[in-house]
Design an enzyme around this catalytic site. Structure first.
Site, PDB file in Angstrom:
ATOM      1  N   THR A  29       0.734  -1.029  -0.140  1.00 41.19           N
ATOM      2  CA  THR A  29       0.216   0.014   0.070  1.00 41.19           C
ATOM      3  C   THR A  29       0.711   1.469   0.378  1.00 41.19           C
ATOM      4  O   THR A  29       2.094   0.924  -0.227  1.00 41.19           O
ATOM      5  CB  THR A  29      -0.906  -0.102   1.368  1.00 41.19           C
ATOM      6  OG1 THR A  29      -2.089   1.387   1.463  1.00 41.19           O
ATOM      7  CG2 THR A  29      -0.162  -0.217   2.685  1.00 41.19           C
ATOM      8  N   ASN A  30      -0.136   2.506  -0.147  1.00 43.26           N
ATOM      9  CA  ASN A  30       1.166   3.595   0.778  1.00 43.26           C
ATOM     10  C   ASN A  30       0.393   4.520   1.685  1.00 43.26           C
ATOM     11  O   ASN A  30      -0.325   4.433   1.825  1.00 43.26           O
ATOM     12  CB  ASN A  30       0.875   4.091  -1.201  1.00 43.26           C
ATOM     13  CG  ASN A  30      -0.169   5.013  -1.510  1.00 43.26           C
ATOM     14  OD1 ASN A  30      -0.924   5.475  -0.817  1.00 43.26           O
ATOM     15  ND2 ASN A  30      -1.055   4.029  -3.348  1.00 43.26           N
ATOM     16  N   HIS A  31       1.077   5.707   1.286  1.00 39.23           N
ATOM     17  CA  HIS A  31       0.746   6.792   2.371  1.00 39.23           C
ATOM     18  C   HIS A  31       0.147   7.321   2.715  1.00 39.23           C
ATOM     19  O   HIS A  31      -0.406   8.485   2.892  1.00 39.23           O
ATOM     20  CB  HIS A  31       1.806   7.893   3.210  1.00 39.23           C
ATOM     21  CG  HIS A  31       2.949   6.544   3.650  1.00 39.23           C
ATOM     22  ND1 HIS A  31       2.153   5.613   5.212  1.00 39.23           N
ATOM     23  CD2 HIS A  31       4.589   6.270   3.886  1.00 39.23           C
ATOM     24  CE1 HIS A  31       4.040   5.386   5.089  1.00 39.23           C
ATOM     25  NE2 HIS A  31       4.674   5.736   4.992  1.00 39.23           N
ATOM     26  N   SER A  32      -1.041   7.300   0.855  1.00 40.72           N
ATOM     27  CA  SER A  32      -2.074   7.922   0.458  1.00 40.72           C
ATOM     28  C   SER A  32      -3.352   8.465   1.937  1.00 40.72           C
ATOM     29  O   SER A  32      -3.968   7.826   2.581  1.00 40.72           O
ATOM     30  CB  SER A  32      -2.941   7.460  -0.184  1.00 40.72           C
ATOM     31  OG  SER A  32      -4.284   8.726  -0.621  1.00 40.72           O
ATOM     32  N   ALA A  96      -4.156   7.313  -4.689  1.00 41.15           N
ATOM     33  CA  ALA A  96      -2.995   7.296  -5.621  1.00 41.15           C
ATOM     34  C   ALA A  96      -3.205   5.502  -5.458  1.00 41.15           C
ATOM     35  O   ALA A  96      -2.746   4.892  -3.871  1.00 41.15           O
ATOM     36  CB  ALA A  96      -2.176   7.005  -3.969  1.00 41.15           C
TER      37      ALA A  96
END
Ligand code: C5P
Length: 221
Positions: A29-32, A96
């Protein structure tokens, strides 16, 4: 008070990160934070639009009057967005989306085994949701977002052309993920300007409200 400049318009907005499972307990995943997309949905509803929000995994309250769908993966986001896009006037892609996902999903948790080498993962490309919506005939008015660490204007213009978009919004602020304030660069085929209009930075809701006024103007011409 927000003028109802988007009355009668239907807006579809993606927000947040996606989560691509590796096994039942792990994923990519990512930090959005989803904050910009949720602020866009709120600002659009305040401006009188009918708003559909498709959100990846975030813990944010649904803005008043907004219809929300929750998804986990990019493929789920794609499969929910594509059939709905044609019935909307505007598509705003703030999500994102993970560019890649593990090629295979392990049904059971991958176990650590001291004797075996660390696992390796093959990745496969996710569908580009924004490009797919922009390729519809006729497409809704499509707005992309760009998070770049350098040469923002150049990269945003390239993205505009590659994905065939009328408008792209770049993040000028350095680390914007999770922050409440930002500076944006609004880029179309032949011009660009920074938001907030007065210079400096502003919170995401104030920016979203300015952007909705801008988008409404573009829909009228
Ligand atoms: O190509 P890139 O990821 O930099 O483009 C960013 C824009 O494209 C954002 O508006 C994002 O929401 C959208 N996007 C998408 N589906 C993807 C990748 C990006 O809708 N798979």
């Amino acid at each position: 008070f927000q003028p109802k400049v988007l009355a009668g318009k239907r807006l579809l907005i993606t927000a947040g990160p996606t989560f691509e499972p590796i096994d039942p307990v792990r994923g990519i995943t990512n930090h959005s934070s989803g904050k910009m997309g949720f602020a866009m949905a709120r600002a659009a509803a305040e401006a009188g639009a009918q708003v559909t929000l498709v959100a990846g995994p975030v813990h944010l309250p649904t803005p008043r009057g907004v219809t929300r769908y929750n998804v986990t993966t990019a493929q789920q986001m794609h499969d929910l967005v594509l059939p709905q896009a044609a019935s909307h006037d505007v598509f705003i892609a703030t999500a994102a989306v993970a560019d890649w996902r593990p090629a295979t999903l392990n049904e059971h948790k991958i176990k650590k085994d001291g004797k075996k080498a660390a696992p390796t993962f093959e990745l496969t490309e996710n569908p580009d949701i924004l490009a797919a919506v922009a390729a519809l005939q006729p497409p809704p008015y499509c707005v992309g977002f760009a998070a770049e660490s350098e040469n923002l204007l150049e990269h945003a213009r390239a993205k505009l052309v590659r994905k065939r978009l009328p408008l792209i919004v770049g993040n000028l602020g350095p680390a914007t993920f999770g922050r409440d304030d930002n500076t944006l660069l609004v880029v179309d085929a032949d011009s660009h300007h920074a938001l907030p209009a007065g210079g400096g930075s502003a919170d995401k809701l104030a920016l979203a409200r300015e952007l909705m006024q801008d988008i409404a103007k573009r829909l009228r011409v």
